[in-house]
Design a protein around this motif. Sequence first.
Motif, mmCIF file in Angstrom:
data_model
loop_
_atom_site.group_PDB
_atom_site.id
_atom_site.type_symbol
_atom_site.label_atom_id
_atom_site.label_comp_id
_atom_site.label_asym_id
_atom_site.label_seq_id
_atom_site.Cartn_x
_atom_site.Cartn_y
_atom_site.Cartn_z
ATOM 1 N N TYR A 120 -27.144 38.527 6.335
ATOM 2 C CA TYR A 120 -28.221 39.163 5.583
ATOM 3 C C TYR A 120 -28.539 38.333 4.341
ATOM 4 O O TYR A 120 -27.632 37.817 3.677
ATOM 5 C CB TYR A 120 -27.811 40.578 5.164
ATOM 6 C CG TYR A 120 -27.666 41.504 6.343
ATOM 7 C CD1 TYR A 120 -28.744 42.221 6.826
ATOM 8 C CD2 TYR A 120 -26.437 41.633 6.998
ATOM 9 C CE1 TYR A 120 -28.618 43.062 7.921
ATOM 10 C CE2 TYR A 120 -26.300 42.479 8.096
ATOM 11 C CZ TYR A 120 -27.396 43.188 8.551
ATOM 12 O OH TYR A 120 -27.262 44.012 9.647
ATOM 13 N N ALA A 121 -29.814 38.248 4.013
ATOM 14 C CA ALA A 121 -30.274 37.413 2.898
ATOM 15 C C ALA A 121 -30.155 38.185 1.582
ATOM 16 O O ALA A 121 -31.146 38.513 0.918
ATOM 17 C CB ALA A 121 -31.710 36.973 3.129
ATOM 18 N N ASP A 138 -26.495 31.162 3.079
ATOM 19 C CA ASP A 138 -27.807 31.808 3.083
ATOM 20 C C ASP A 138 -27.727 33.316 2.884
ATOM 21 O O ASP A 138 -28.648 34.044 3.245
ATOM 22 C CB ASP A 138 -28.572 31.490 4.367
ATOM 23 C CG ASP A 138 -27.746 31.752 5.623
ATOM 24 O OD1 ASP A 138 -26.546 32.029 5.495
ATOM 25 O OD2 ASP A 138 -28.314 31.678 6.726
ATOM 26 N N GLY A 139 -26.625 33.814 2.300
ATOM 27 C CA GLY A 139 -26.540 35.247 2.033
ATOM 28 C C GLY A 139 -25.133 35.768 2.236
ATOM 29 O O GLY A 139 -24.161 35.211 1.704
ATOM 30 N N THR A 140 -25.021 36.811 3.032
ATOM 31 C CA THR A 140 -23.730 37.448 3.285
ATOM 32 C C THR A 140 -23.595 37.737 4.771
ATOM 33 O O THR A 140 -24.495 38.325 5.379
ATOM 34 C CB THR A 140 -23.607 38.772 2.498
ATOM 35 O OG1 THR A 140 -23.822 38.523 1.114
ATOM 36 C CG2 THR A 140 -22.239 39.388 2.691
ATOM 37 N N HIS A 150 -33.849 47.516 5.522
ATOM 38 C CA HIS A 150 -33.605 48.117 4.207
ATOM 39 C C HIS A 150 -33.268 47.055 3.165
ATOM 40 O O HIS A 150 -33.773 47.088 2.037
ATOM 41 C CB HIS A 150 -32.479 49.145 4.303
ATOM 42 C CG HIS A 150 -31.993 49.609 2.966
ATOM 43 N ND1 HIS A 150 -32.793 50.325 2.106
ATOM 44 C CD2 HIS A 150 -30.796 49.436 2.325
ATOM 45 C CE1 HIS A 150 -32.119 50.591 0.988
ATOM 46 N NE2 HIS A 150 -30.913 50.062 1.105
ATOM 47 N N VAL A 151 -32.396 46.099 3.527
ATOM 48 C CA VAL A 151 -32.010 45.048 2.586
ATOM 49 C C VAL A 151 -33.225 44.217 2.182
ATOM 50 O O VAL A 151 -33.371 43.821 1.020
ATOM 51 C CB VAL A 151 -30.902 44.170 3.197
ATOM 52 C CG1 VAL A 151 -30.728 42.877 2.424
ATOM 53 C CG2 VAL A 151 -29.591 44.943 3.241
ATOM 54 N N ASP A 152 -34.105 43.966 3.136
ATOM 55 C CA ASP A 152 -35.290 43.143 2.839
ATOM 56 C C ASP A 152 -36.258 43.848 1.898
ATOM 57 O O ASP A 152 -36.932 43.196 1.090
ATOM 58 C CB ASP A 152 -36.021 42.784 4.138
ATOM 59 C CG ASP A 152 -35.269 41.767 4.969
ATOM 60 O OD1 ASP A 152 -34.339 41.126 4.432
ATOM 61 O OD2 ASP A 152 -35.590 41.609 6.164
#
Length: 212
Positions: A35-36, A110-112, A149-151
Amino acid sequence: MGLDPAAAAGLVTREVRTGSRDGVSTRVVVARRTYATDRDDLWDAVTNPERIPRWFLPVSGDLRPGGRYQLEGNAAGTVERCDPPATFAVTWEFAGQVSWLEVALSPVDDGTALELAHEAPADPGFWAEYGPGAAGVGWDLGLLGLGLHVDTHAPLDPTEANAWTLTDPGVAFVRHAAISWADGAVSDGDDPAAAREAAERTVAFYTEPPQA
């Protein structure tokens, strides 16, 4: 949801394992997705009872080690371990069966990266009927909702999300995911033809309208 179903399904890598717990044979579905966002934000998204309903289900209870939780209309269980912001483990108690869920978060360039492992006692009849996709596709849909949701940090509309699996893109997403889980089962030793047949039954389970 205006997304490419094949691309969305391809964001998850899937693995199926055979294991054992307390002398009982188990099967494990493992899903991984990046995830970013940073690890603290992703940890908050998957553990904060105010954010979990925005992409998954309302949750109540004591979300601390030893505490009990309840997902509305779904599983309950005990929080077995929690090591913020890296990992947590809970029991997953649903329909009279106890299984085990572990989520781990790791920083990447690039994130997690999130890894979800769901281990359940082996039920040969149920596995022959549906294979790993019975649990795996449900988690695919959850991880898809988490990504949206994260985006955006916006809550998902549960009615719209549930109806999406009945649309052509939703069916395509479920089919891509179910076939990928079948491939994982084959890599773990399952018969290829039986695994594909089970995947198609899983697709039907998730995408056919409920009976009146």
